[in-house]
Design an enzyme around this catalytic site. Structure first.
Site, PDB file in Angstrom:
ATOM      1  N   HIS A 267       0.857  -1.197   0.000  1.00 45.57           N
ATOM      2  CA  HIS A 267       0.000   0.000   0.000  1.00 45.57           C
ATOM      3  C   HIS A 267       0.895   1.250   0.000  1.00 45.57           C
ATOM      4  O   HIS A 267       1.964   1.257   0.618  1.00 45.57           O
ATOM      5  CB  HIS A 267      -0.913  -0.008   1.228  1.00 45.57           C
ATOM      6  CG  HIS A 267      -1.984   1.037   1.151  1.00 45.57           C
ATOM      7  ND1 HIS A 267      -1.726   2.360   1.465  1.00 45.57           N
ATOM      8  CD2 HIS A 267      -3.276   0.976   0.768  1.00 45.57           C
ATOM      9  CE1 HIS A 267      -2.839   3.059   1.283  1.00 45.57           C
ATOM     10  NE2 HIS A 267      -3.791   2.248   0.861  1.00 45.57           N
TER      11      HIS A 267
ATOM     12  N   GLU B 157      -4.160   2.466  -7.462  1.00 44.69           N
ATOM     13  CA  GLU B 157      -4.556   3.564  -6.576  1.00 44.69           C
ATOM     14  C   GLU B 157      -3.676   4.778  -6.840  1.00 44.69           C
ATOM     15  O   GLU B 157      -2.558   4.870  -6.313  1.00 44.69           O
ATOM     16  CB  GLU B 157      -4.375   3.146  -5.106  1.00 44.69           C
ATOM     17  CG  GLU B 157      -5.242   1.983  -4.669  1.00 44.69           C
ATOM     18  CD  GLU B 157      -5.419   1.964  -3.154  1.00 44.69           C
ATOM     19  OE1 GLU B 157      -6.556   2.088  -2.699  1.00 44.69           O
ATOM     20  OE2 GLU B 157      -4.425   1.858  -2.426  1.00 44.69           O
TER      21      GLU B 157
HETATM   22  P1  PGA Z   1      -9.645   6.037   0.431  1.00 42.63           P
HETATM   23  O1  PGA Z   1      -8.444   5.001   0.682  1.00 42.63           O
HETATM   24  O2  PGA Z   1     -10.807   5.233  -0.078  1.00 42.63           O
HETATM   25  O3  PGA Z   1      -9.919   6.632   1.786  1.00 42.63           O
HETATM   26  O4  PGA Z   1      -9.179   7.023  -0.561  1.00 42.63           O
HETATM   27  C1  PGA Z   1      -8.126   4.019  -0.249  1.00 42.63           C
HETATM   28  C2  PGA Z   1      -6.846   3.353   0.121  1.00 42.63           C
HETATM   29  O5  PGA Z   1      -5.937   4.041   0.642  1.00 42.63           O
HETATM   30  O6  PGA Z   1      -6.692   2.138  -0.078  1.00 42.63           O
END
Ligand code: PGA
Length: 228
Positions: free
Chosen positions: A86, A154
């Site tokens: 992550h 992401e």
């Molecule tokens: P968020 O987080 O939905 O709060 O943007 C997603 C993540 O960090 O996996």
């Protein structure tokens, strides 16, 4: 077809009481929930559609690594998934692609399905970053294992706690297509997903979402799973 919706609670909520309240609200959902390690063994997922995942793991199955949790331990407690790489771990804990590569291999060896997070910072070239991460993170992973990995795209600048800018489904799709040109993996999207935006990402072709902030609001998360 129902999509893979994964709740990433990060370091929340603050008490077991609140975690239990959320868990009970989610119990009947077909989704994956990744709570902090300390809550994992407390959740009873038998006879539930809900599946468990963790937010991180170590690259060894056991040993002298004070403060770490092994993928084998997670599997033993009923986890099916584990988030690896992550952006918050890459940033705050200096996780390198080499570490992430070892973690992916260890998670697969323990029988977990890794959710590999990749994505660019603001002002970075998304394709270049993603390509580089994939090449290093997936290095040396056998074909039969490779397909078990779920890739979560992401864009860091779109994550709610690090900018939360809107990444349109069209923009995200360009990166998804770029990933899919080389990898046949399941690709999901993450970055401020909520009950209103989820449909757009699913319609664009993503096979699910990694949800942070909105997964801590019971009603909102239930709506996300329903709208996916
Ligand atoms: P968020 O987080 O939905 O709060 O943007 C997603 C993540 O960090 O996996």
């Amino acid at each position: 077809m129902k999509k893979l919706i994964i709740a990433n609670w990060k370091m929340n909520p603050r008490s077991w009481k609140e975690a239990k309240r959320l868990f009970n609200a989610f119990k009947k959902l077909k989704a994956v929930i990744c709570p902090p390690f300390v809550y994992i063994s407390k959740f009873k997922i038998q006879n539930s559609k809900l599946q468990l995942g963790a937010q991180n793991c170590h690259w060894e199955q056991s040993g002298a690594y004070t403060g770490e949790i092994s993928p084998l331990m997670l599997r033993d407690l009923g986890c099916k998934y584990v988030i690896v790489g992550h952006s918050e771990r890459r940033k705050h804990f200096r996780e390198t692609d080499e570490m992430i590569n070892k973690k992916l291999k260890a998670a697969l060896k323990a029988g977990l399905r890794p959710i590999l997070c990749i994505g660019e910072n603001k002002n970075q070239d998304a394709k270049r970053v993603v390509n580089n991460q994939l090449k290093k993170d997936l290095k040396g992973i056998a074909e039969k294992d490779l397909k078990k990995i779920i890739i979560a795209y992401e864009p860091i600048w779109a994550i709610s706690t690090s900018g939360g800018e809107y990444c349109s489904p069209e923009r995200a799709k360009r990166i998804m297509d770029f990933i899919r040109a080389d990898f046949k993996n399941k690709v999901i999207y993450g970055g401020s997903v909520d009950s209103k935006t989820i449909k757009g990402y699913i319609d664009a072709g993503f096979e699910g979402a990694l949800v942070g902030g909105a997964s801590l609001k019971a009603e909102e998360f239930i709506k996300i799973v329903k709208n996916a």
